[in-house]
Write a protein that holds these residues in place. Structure first.
Motif, PDB file in Angstrom:
ATOM      1  N   GLU A 236     -55.985  61.440   4.274  1.00 30.47           N
ATOM      2  CA  GLU A 236     -55.703  62.545   5.194  1.00 30.47           C
ATOM      3  C   GLU A 236     -56.753  62.612   6.301  1.00 30.47           C
ATOM      4  N   GLY A 237     -56.242  62.732   7.543  1.00 32.11           N
ATOM      5  CA  GLY A 237     -57.112  62.833   8.709  1.00 32.11           C
ATOM      6  C   GLY A 237     -57.585  61.515   9.261  1.00 32.11           C
ATOM      7  N   ARG A 238     -57.350  60.418   8.555  1.00 35.55           N
ATOM      8  CA  ARG A 238     -57.826  59.108   8.991  1.00 35.55           C
ATOM      9  C   ARG A 238     -56.842  58.487   9.991  1.00 35.55           C
ATOM     10  N   ALA A 239     -57.371  57.691  10.912  1.00 35.30           N
ATOM     11  CA  ALA A 239     -56.540  57.131  11.982  1.00 35.30           C
ATOM     12  C   ALA A 239     -55.419  56.245  11.449  1.00 35.30           C
ATOM     13  N   CYS A 240     -55.713  55.395  10.476  1.00 38.54           N
ATOM     14  CA  CYS A 240     -54.670  54.507   9.944  1.00 38.54           C
ATOM     15  C   CYS A 240     -53.495  55.308   9.403  1.00 38.54           C
ATOM     16  N   THR A 241     -53.795  56.325   8.609  1.00 38.16           N
ATOM     17  CA  THR A 241     -52.745  57.143   8.012  1.00 38.16           C
ATOM     18  C   THR A 241     -51.982  57.911   9.083  1.00 38.16           C
ATOM     19  N   ARG A 242     -52.697  58.523  10.003  1.00 39.19           N
ATOM     20  CA  ARG A 242     -52.049  59.321  11.040  1.00 39.19           C
ATOM     21  C   ARG A 242     -51.156  58.466  11.941  1.00 39.19           C
ATOM     22  N   LEU A 243     -51.660  57.325  12.364  1.00 29.76           N
ATOM     23  CA  LEU A 243     -50.888  56.478  13.271  1.00 29.76           C
ATOM     24  C   LEU A 243     -49.689  55.840  12.572  1.00 29.76           C
ATOM     25  N   MET A 244     -49.850  55.432  11.309  1.00 30.93           N
ATOM     26  CA  MET A 244     -48.700  54.855  10.608  1.00 30.93           C
ATOM     27  C   MET A 244     -47.634  55.899  10.335  1.00 30.93           C
ATOM     28  N   ARG A 245     -48.049  57.123  10.057  1.00 32.97           N
ATOM     29  CA  ARG A 245     -47.047  58.189   9.917  1.00 32.97           C
ATOM     30  C   ARG A 245     -46.298  58.398  11.225  1.00 32.97           C
ATOM     31  N   ALA A 246     -47.019  58.340  12.326  1.00 34.93           N
ATOM     32  CA  ALA A 246     -46.369  58.500  13.632  1.00 34.93           C
ATOM     33  C   ALA A 246     -45.443  57.322  13.940  1.00 34.93           C
ATOM     34  N   LEU A 247     -45.807  56.138  13.480  1.00 29.52           N
ATOM     35  CA  LEU A 247     -44.954  54.964  13.678  1.00 29.52           C
ATOM     36  C   LEU A 247     -43.695  55.041  12.831  1.00 29.52           C
ATOM     37  N   ASN A 248     -43.741  55.832  11.760  1.00 27.64           N
ATOM     38  CA  ASN A 248     -42.559  56.135  10.952  1.00 27.64           C
ATOM     39  C   ASN A 248     -41.858  54.870  10.436  1.00 27.64           C
ATOM     40  N   GLY A 249     -42.639  53.993   9.802  1.00 31.03           N
ATOM     41  CA  GLY A 249     -42.065  52.794   9.213  1.00 31.03           C
ATOM     42  C   GLY A 249     -41.823  51.660  10.174  1.00 31.03           C
ATOM     43  N   LYS A 250     -42.269  51.796  11.414  1.00 31.83           N
ATOM     44  CA  LYS A 250     -42.024  50.761  12.420  1.00 31.83           C
ATOM     45  C   LYS A 250     -43.223  49.850  12.651  1.00 31.83           C
ATOM     46  N   GLY A 251     -44.298  50.078  11.913  1.00 35.52           N
ATOM     47  CA  GLY A 251     -45.464  49.230  12.094  1.00 35.52           C
ATOM     48  C   GLY A 251     -46.573  49.624  11.139  1.00 35.52           C
ATOM     49  N   ALA A 252     -47.516  48.710  10.972  1.00 34.96           N
ATOM     50  CA  ALA A 252     -48.686  48.955  10.131  1.00 34.96           C
ATOM     51  C   ALA A 252     -49.940  48.719  10.960  1.00 34.96           C
ATOM     52  N   VAL A 253     -50.932  49.566  10.763  1.00 41.80           N
ATOM     53  CA  VAL A 253     -52.220  49.402  11.430  1.00 41.80           C
ATOM     54  C   VAL A 253     -53.312  49.445  10.379  1.00 41.80           C
ATOM     55  N   LYS A 254     -54.419  48.780  10.679  1.00 44.70           N
ATOM     56  CA  LYS A 254     -55.511  48.735   9.699  1.00 44.70           C
ATOM     57  C   LYS A 254     -56.849  48.624  10.411  1.00 44.70           C
ATOM     58  N   THR A 255     -57.747  49.516  10.044  1.00 41.47           N
ATOM     59  CA  THR A 255     -59.090  49.499  10.607  1.00 41.47           C
ATOM     60  C   THR A 255     -59.997  48.552   9.836  1.00 41.47           C
ATOM     61  N   GLY A 256     -61.081  48.183  10.481  1.00 41.98           N
ATOM     62  CA  GLY A 256     -62.133  47.415   9.848  1.00 41.98           C
ATOM     63  C   GLY A 256     -63.468  47.894  10.377  1.00 41.98           C
ATOM     64  N   ALA A 257     -64.524  47.664   9.611  1.00 46.24           N
ATOM     65  CA  ALA A 257     -65.848  48.114  10.036  1.00 46.24           C
ATOM     66  C   ALA A 257     -66.252  47.465  11.356  1.00 46.24           C
ATOM     67  N   GLU A 258     -67.207  48.085  12.002  1.00 46.56           N
ATOM     68  CA  GLU A 258     -67.785  47.578  13.256  1.00 46.56           C
ATOM     69  C   GLU A 258     -66.770  47.479  14.388  1.00 46.56           C
ATOM     70  N   GLY A 259     -65.895  48.486  14.466  1.00 48.34           N
ATOM     71  CA  GLY A 259     -65.013  48.597  15.624  1.00 48.34           C
ATOM     72  C   GLY A 259     -63.868  47.616  15.679  1.00 48.34           C
ATOM     73  N   TYR A 260     -63.357  47.197  14.510  1.00 46.55           N
ATOM     74  CA  TYR A 260     -62.205  46.279  14.489  1.00 46.55           C
ATOM     75  C   TYR A 260     -60.947  47.072  14.158  1.00 46.55           C
ATOM     76  N   PHE A 261     -59.812  46.630  14.697  1.00 46.64           N
ATOM     77  CA  PHE A 261     -58.525  47.257  14.382  1.00 46.64           C
ATOM     78  C   PHE A 261     -57.419  46.240  14.617  1.00 46.64           C
ATOM     79  N   VAL A 262     -56.383  46.279  13.781  1.00 53.15           N
ATOM     80  CA  VAL A 262     -55.230  45.398  13.960  1.00 53.15           C
ATOM     81  C   VAL A 262     -53.949  46.210  13.858  1.00 53.15           C
ATOM     82  N   ALA A 263     -52.866  45.621  14.365  1.00 51.57           N
ATOM     83  CA  ALA A 263     -51.548  46.229  14.240  1.00 51.57           C
ATOM     84  C   ALA A 263     -50.517  45.150  13.981  1.00 51.57           C
ATOM     85  N   ILE A 264     -49.553  45.482  13.119  1.00 45.80           N
ATOM     86  CA  ILE A 264     -48.408  44.625  12.790  1.00 45.80           C
ATOM     87  C   ILE A 264     -47.166  45.361  13.269  1.00 45.80           C
TER      88      ILE A 264
END
Length: 332
Positions: A236-264
């Motif tokens: 709850e409150g985390r960017a990955c969870t919030r953004l994937m909920r907003a994507l509503n099953g249309k994509g996955a995102v995942k954070t990584g330490a030191e300013g990394y982020f990916v999207a599928i």
């Protein structure tokens, strides 16, 4: 070598106060670069953004099926969770399924990010455990694979069959040999790749449903699990969870330490990788939200998109004194 470029700006009044520079790459299913900022060939560690790749051998080996693992387990194996009760209880149940205890984990204890669980631990006079570690689900996956392979308990060692299987999967989907191996925060190896290599891997995940090979079938299971259980992937409150909920099953995102982020992004058949050069998480969250909007996966007016691409900077009185937003050219 191309230098990083400005990706995120912080404005206070009418003055540009700070900038976060970095690299970002968007690839299509053929592994070709669609768009790029900074240096696509920059080699970095993707850190926890690679967890869905690290989970591939868990499925392809047959271990997941053997131990009756479902989507919740695969989401946890790909997670950097907050150590909330929902996460700790799920990992504890998983340990019971394996006949193991918390002492078999090698990720180390971590204070929960989840505020409710953190307060509970403090009030109970307890110490945080390894199941609270944000990587405990990934390690549950490693231990499951280790049991399936009948290999030794030192499953984080680079020469252990588990990590050799992870490295083989990582190099296959990135399309590159990993020339550097770093020790991650959870004591597991983290393999290096270029920005384009990681974007290529995410695009491979995005188009996995178009192929019939076992590795691609595993990728479909894992990305579907992440999209179905965003609460397990972060919290709850985390960017990955919030953004994937907003994507509503249309994509996955995942954070990584030191300013990394990916999207599928399966509908767009695209994969995204970005790295903020100074390692700032706040900038990575802003940049990934901007790219989701740019690529048509997320509506610009969605409240969750706005929360990151027009993030207010507030002072101690709660007054807005600035704004964090994508640099010109990142958000079309």
């Amino acid at each position: 070598m191309t230098q990083p470029v400005s990706l995120v700006e912080l404005w206070r009044g009418d003055l540009l106060e700070s900038q976060h520079w970095g690299h970002a790459v968007v690839c299509n299913g053929a592994g070709q670069i669609v768009e790029a900022w900074g240096d696509p060939e920059a080699v970095v560690y993707p850190r926890s953004s690679a967890k869905m790749i690290q989970a591939l051998p868990l499925v392809t080996s047959g271990a997941a099926a053997k131990y009756g693992l479902g989507p919740e387990h695969l989401a946890l194996a790909s997670a950097s969770h907050s150590g909330g009760a929902i996460h700790v209880e799920a990992v504890s149940d998983w340990a019971g399924k394996l006949g193991l205890t918390e002492g078999d984990w090698c990720c180390g204890p971590q204070t929960p990010k989840d505020p409710v669980e953190r307060k509970r631990v403090i009030r109970a006079g307890q110490k945080p455990g390894q199941f609270h570690n944000n990587c405990s689900g990934k390690h549950a996956g490693f231990l499951t694979l280790s049991q399936h392979l009948a290999s030794g308990p030192d499953y984080t060692a680079i020469d252990h069959p588990v990590q050799q299987a992870v490295r083989a999967a990582f190099e296959e989907v990135t399309g590159e040999a990993s020339d550097h191996i770093g020790l991650d925060g959870c004591s597991a190896p983290n393999f290096s790749t270029s920005m384009v290599g990681m974007a290529r891997a995410m695009a491979w995940f995005a188009t996995a449903h178009q192929r019939a090979d076992p590795l691609s079938a595993a990728a479909v299971q894992i990305r579907s699990a992440m999209m179905a259980h965003p609460d397990l992937v972060a919290g709850e409150g985390r960017a990955c969870t919030r953004l994937m909920r907003a994507l509503n099953g249309k994509g996955a995102v995942k954070t990584g330490a030191e300013g990394y982020f990916v999207a599928i992004l399966p509908e767009q058949e695209l994969g995204v990788a970005l790295k903020i050069a100074d390692g700032a998480t706040r900038a990575a969250e802003c940049a990934i939200a901007a790219l989701l909007v740019r690529l048509g996966a997320l509506d610009r007016d969605d409240p969750e998109a706005q929360a990151f691409i027009n993030a207010p900077i507030q002072n101690w009185r709660g007054l807005q004194c600035g704004v964090m937003r994508p640099a010109a050219g990142l958000l079309a």
